[in-house]
Write a protein that holds these residues in place. Sequence first.
Motif, mmCIF file in Angstrom:
data_model
loop_
_atom_site.group_PDB
_atom_site.id
_atom_site.type_symbol
_atom_site.label_atom_id
_atom_site.label_comp_id
_atom_site.label_asym_id
_atom_site.label_seq_id
_atom_site.Cartn_x
_atom_site.Cartn_y
_atom_site.Cartn_z
ATOM 1 N N LEU A 12 0.840 -1.202 0.000
ATOM 2 C CA LEU A 12 0.000 0.000 0.000
ATOM 3 C C LEU A 12 0.872 1.247 0.000
ATOM 4 O O LEU A 12 0.551 2.239 -0.635
ATOM 5 N N GLU A 13 2.002 1.175 0.734
ATOM 6 C CA GLU A 13 2.894 2.330 0.779
ATOM 7 C C GLU A 13 3.499 2.625 -0.588
ATOM 8 O O GLU A 13 3.484 3.765 -1.051
ATOM 9 N N SER A 14 4.015 1.622 -1.269
ATOM 10 C CA SER A 14 4.652 1.878 -2.562
ATOM 11 C C SER A 14 3.628 2.294 -3.622
ATOM 12 O O SER A 14 3.917 3.138 -4.471
ATOM 13 N N ASP A 15 2.422 1.738 -3.569
ATOM 14 C CA ASP A 15 1.380 2.146 -4.519
ATOM 15 C C ASP A 15 0.992 3.607 -4.305
ATOM 16 O O ASP A 15 0.872 4.377 -5.248
ATOM 17 N N GLY A 16 0.794 3.979 -3.042
ATOM 18 C CA GLY A 16 0.436 5.360 -2.730
ATOM 19 C C GLY A 16 1.551 6.325 -3.108
ATOM 20 O O GLY A 16 1.301 7.405 -3.655
ATOM 21 N N ALA A 17 2.810 5.930 -2.843
ATOM 22 C CA ALA A 17 3.959 6.779 -3.182
ATOM 23 C C ALA A 17 4.058 6.955 -4.695
ATOM 24 O O ALA A 17 4.362 8.052 -5.178
ATOM 25 N N ALA A 18 3.786 5.895 -5.449
ATOM 26 C CA ALA A 18 3.859 5.987 -6.911
ATOM 27 C C ALA A 18 2.810 6.968 -7.446
ATOM 28 O O ALA A 18 3.096 7.761 -8.354
ATOM 29 N N ARG A 19 1.617 6.935 -6.871
ATOM 30 C CA ARG A 19 0.567 7.863 -7.318
ATOM 31 C C ARG A 19 0.896 9.306 -6.915
ATOM 32 O O ARG A 19 0.669 10.239 -7.685
ATOM 33 N N LEU A 20 1.461 9.485 -5.714
ATOM 34 C CA LEU A 20 1.879 10.819 -5.280
ATOM 35 C C LEU A 20 2.987 11.341 -6.182
ATOM 36 O O LEU A 20 2.956 12.493 -6.619
ATOM 37 N N LYS A 21 3.943 10.499 -6.498
ATOM 38 C CA LYS A 21 5.059 10.891 -7.381
ATOM 39 C C LYS A 21 4.531 11.336 -8.743
ATOM 40 O O LYS A 21 4.931 12.384 -9.262
ATOM 41 N N LYS A 22 3.620 10.563 -9.311
ATOM 42 C CA LYS A 22 3.056 10.893 -10.626
ATOM 43 C C LYS A 22 2.373 12.256 -10.597
ATOM 44 O O LYS A 22 2.581 13.091 -11.489
ATOM 45 N N LEU A 23 1.575 12.499 -9.565
ATOM 46 C CA LEU A 23 0.884 13.786 -9.441
ATOM 47 C C LEU A 23 1.893 14.926 -9.292
ATOM 48 O O LEU A 23 1.792 15.946 -9.978
#
Length: 108
Positions: A12-23
């Motif tokens: 969940l942490e890496s998925d959330g971080a990936a979406r934050l990074k993209k934004l």
Amino acid sequence: MALEYKLPRRSLESDGAARLKKLMQSRGWTWNRITPGKYGTAGLPDVYATHPKWGYRWIETKAPKGKLRASQVKKFTEFALAGIDVFVCVNENWYKYLFGPPNWKRWK
């Protein structure tokens, strides 16, 4: 019996971080991941992000119910004493928190 290779599960942490990074990248931020365990990085936030208008942000990414490690609390306290803010973000919905007061103490 042949060994079967399984792809690692994404957290969940890496998925959330990936979406934050993209934004953040779509809004002009650079995203610099801090490599854990190298060169005395224990306790440092996960990311150092920079923006031409907004400056820099130290960001710790966490799973929704994640906790800070003792080394992180120690390092973030040192940062705070030096006037450096650290922000905890779970995913792209937490982007807005990068523009308020540092929120890491709520995660202790």
